[in-house]
Design a protein around this motif. Structure first.
Motif, short mmCIF file in Angstrom:
data_model
loop_
_atom_site.label_atom_id
_atom_site.label_comp_id
_atom_site.label_asym_id
_atom_site.label_seq_id
_atom_site.Cartn_x
_atom_site.Cartn_y
_atom_site.Cartn_z
N ALA A 41 -26.90 16.18 24.12
CA ALA A 41 -27.06 17.58 23.72
C ALA A 41 -26.14 17.92 22.56
O ALA A 41 -26.51 18.69 21.67
CB ALA A 41 -26.77 18.49 24.91
N ILE A 42 -24.93 17.33 22.56
CA ILE A 42 -24.02 17.57 21.43
C ILE A 42 -24.66 17.03 20.15
O ILE A 42 -24.61 17.67 19.10
CB ILE A 42 -22.65 16.93 21.69
CG1 ILE A 42 -21.95 17.67 22.82
CG2 ILE A 42 -21.79 16.97 20.43
CD1 ILE A 42 -20.61 17.13 23.17
N GLY A 101 -25.09 15.42 28.35
CA GLY A 101 -24.21 16.31 27.60
C GLY A 101 -23.95 15.78 26.21
O GLY A 101 -24.03 16.52 25.22
N LEU A 102 -23.67 14.48 26.11
CA LEU A 102 -23.40 13.90 24.80
C LEU A 102 -24.64 13.95 23.91
O LEU A 102 -24.56 14.25 22.72
CB LEU A 102 -22.92 12.45 24.95
CG LEU A 102 -21.59 12.29 25.69
CD1 LEU A 102 -21.23 10.83 25.84
CD2 LEU A 102 -20.48 13.03 24.98
#
Lengths: 206, 205
Positions: free
Chosen positions: B194-195, B191-192
């Motif tokens: 992807a950010i 997720g990080l």
């Protein structure tokens, strides 16, 4: 009914959940959950495909030569997916547009292939059907949880209806637009896994 | 030519297979424990994408699309076979993977030793079928653009899996709460990442 094994439905809901424990079918779980409605439709489609393909493969299991079983499984699954796709296009065209390629991707959804390999190839049709339904529901629980959280905080609505009242917005409340972006789906699944494993200590990895 | 390069760069960074569409997550999570194996799988994915996506494009344009059969006889101009595309695409992918495996086994034993175990896995990798379906949905103009798209998405996937594998190798030495170990932390780190990749969104090509 004799031999109606409820464990097959109950286990995948928590202890053997396809997403958080077996790590199957993540791709679609994340991509379609920005809104509740597509998440629900997707969960339903996957449940139907898993249950029916489990039954078909289970009926054929003694006649399929082991060497070409993957191809046979893919053909059965893609037939079912084509049917589901046509039904969706006919009855809920808007949702089918939102789901775009992800309906087609049910074919390579690891839940379907994983259950066929792990269960349907070695069990009777009725048990396989229940196993398919159970795993479909386990997948549905996660999808719907994600859909509710992401739509509620990301767009302030559920199923397209506004939930958070206008007076909140006037007081300065803002939708968290990160929620509907892809990264937040990953982080939310991470958190769900965390909570789930914290409550079931035996699932923790070393 | 410029259009092809645009599509290539766009599909590596902006429309990254993993970070924007989550395609191929299953093998991404299962095989990303060490950099070496993830590199092997990544190269195999690029390889198979480069073969299957252009092939499926040709099939789609000359057999499946509405009016695509007109080249045989004008009578067929109204036939639309696109509902068959799922089954045809997956059959092409499964067949090509098998062929590639046999070809590599015969011609280059070294490469086979590296890619061999991953090739059968790839037939059911959603990134491969997903790329073919995206190719169909986005309606690229010619074979060059499609090849650029296939190469770009393959390299994007390779970058993502090698990146997470490198992080996971380091993670083994860090202290993580027991329930979060393994799968949970991998999701949060993805997720990080992807950010971080979201910062490419601003680029207009």
């Amino acid at each position: 009914m004799a031999g109606f094994n409820f464990k097959l439905i109950k286990n995948p809901l928590s202890k053997e959940n396809p997403i958080t424990v077996q790590v199957l079918g993540i791709c679609s779980a994340l991509a379609v959950t920005a809104k509740l409605q597509p998440a629900f439709v997707m969960a339903l489609s996957v449940t139907v495909v898993v249950a029916l393909s489990n039954v078909i493969i289970s009926l054929l299991r003694n006649t399929i030569p082991p060497r070409i079983r993957i191809i046979v499984q893919l053909v059965v699954v893609s037939l079912l997916v084509i049917l589901v796709d046509q039904v969706l296009k006919a009855f809920v065209y808007d949702v089918s547009k939102q789901l775009s390629v992800f309906v087609g991707l049910i074919i390579t959804n690891c839940i379907v292939m994983g259950r066929l390999e792990a269960f349907a190839m070695s069990n009777k049709p009725l048990d396989s059907f229940l196993d398919g339904i159970g795993n479909g529901l386990g997948y549905a629980i996660i999808l719907i949880t994600l859909g509710v959280v992401r739509e509620l905080f990301g767009s302030g609505s559920l199923w397209g209806y506004q939930i958070i009242p206008d007076s909140f917005y006037e007081m300065g409340y803002q939708n968290n637009s990160l929620m509907i972006m892809p990264p937040m789906a990953l982080i939310l699944v991470g958190i769900i896994i965390w909570v789930h494993r914290a409550r079931n200590k035996d699932l923790c990895e070393k | 030519m410029q259009e092809i390069i645009n599509i290539f760069v766009k599909s590596i960074f902006i429309d990254n297979m993993i970070f924007a569409f989550f395609l191929g997550m299953c093998s991404y999570l299962a095989v990303s424990k060490t950099v070496k194996t993830s590199m092997g799988l990544g190269i195999a994915v690029v390889f198979v994408l480069l073969i299957t996506v252009p092939l499926n494009y040709i099939i789609d344009n000359y057999l499946l699309k509405e009016g695509a059969l007109a080249w045989i006889s004008p009578k067929f101009a109204t036939i639309d076979l696109s509902y068959l595309s799922f089954i045809i695409f997956i059959a092409v992918i499964a067949a090509m993977v098998q062929l590639v495996e046999m070809f590599v086994e015969k011609t280059s034993p070294v490469l086979y030793a590296q890619l061999g175990i991953f090739l059968p896995l790839i037939a059911v990798n959603c990134a491969i079928l997903g790329a073919s379906l995206f190719m169909q949905e986005r309606q690229y103009n010619n074979l060059g653009e499609v090849t650029g798209f296939a190469l770009g998405s393959g390299i994007g996937w390779l970058l993502a899996i090698v990146g997470i594998a490198a992080i996971r190798e380091k993670l083994r030495y860090s202290q993580i709460p027991a329930p979060l170990k393994g799968l949970g932390i991998t999701f949060i780190i993805t997720g990080l990442m992807a950010i971080a990749f979201m910062s490419f969104l601003g680029i207009k090509l």
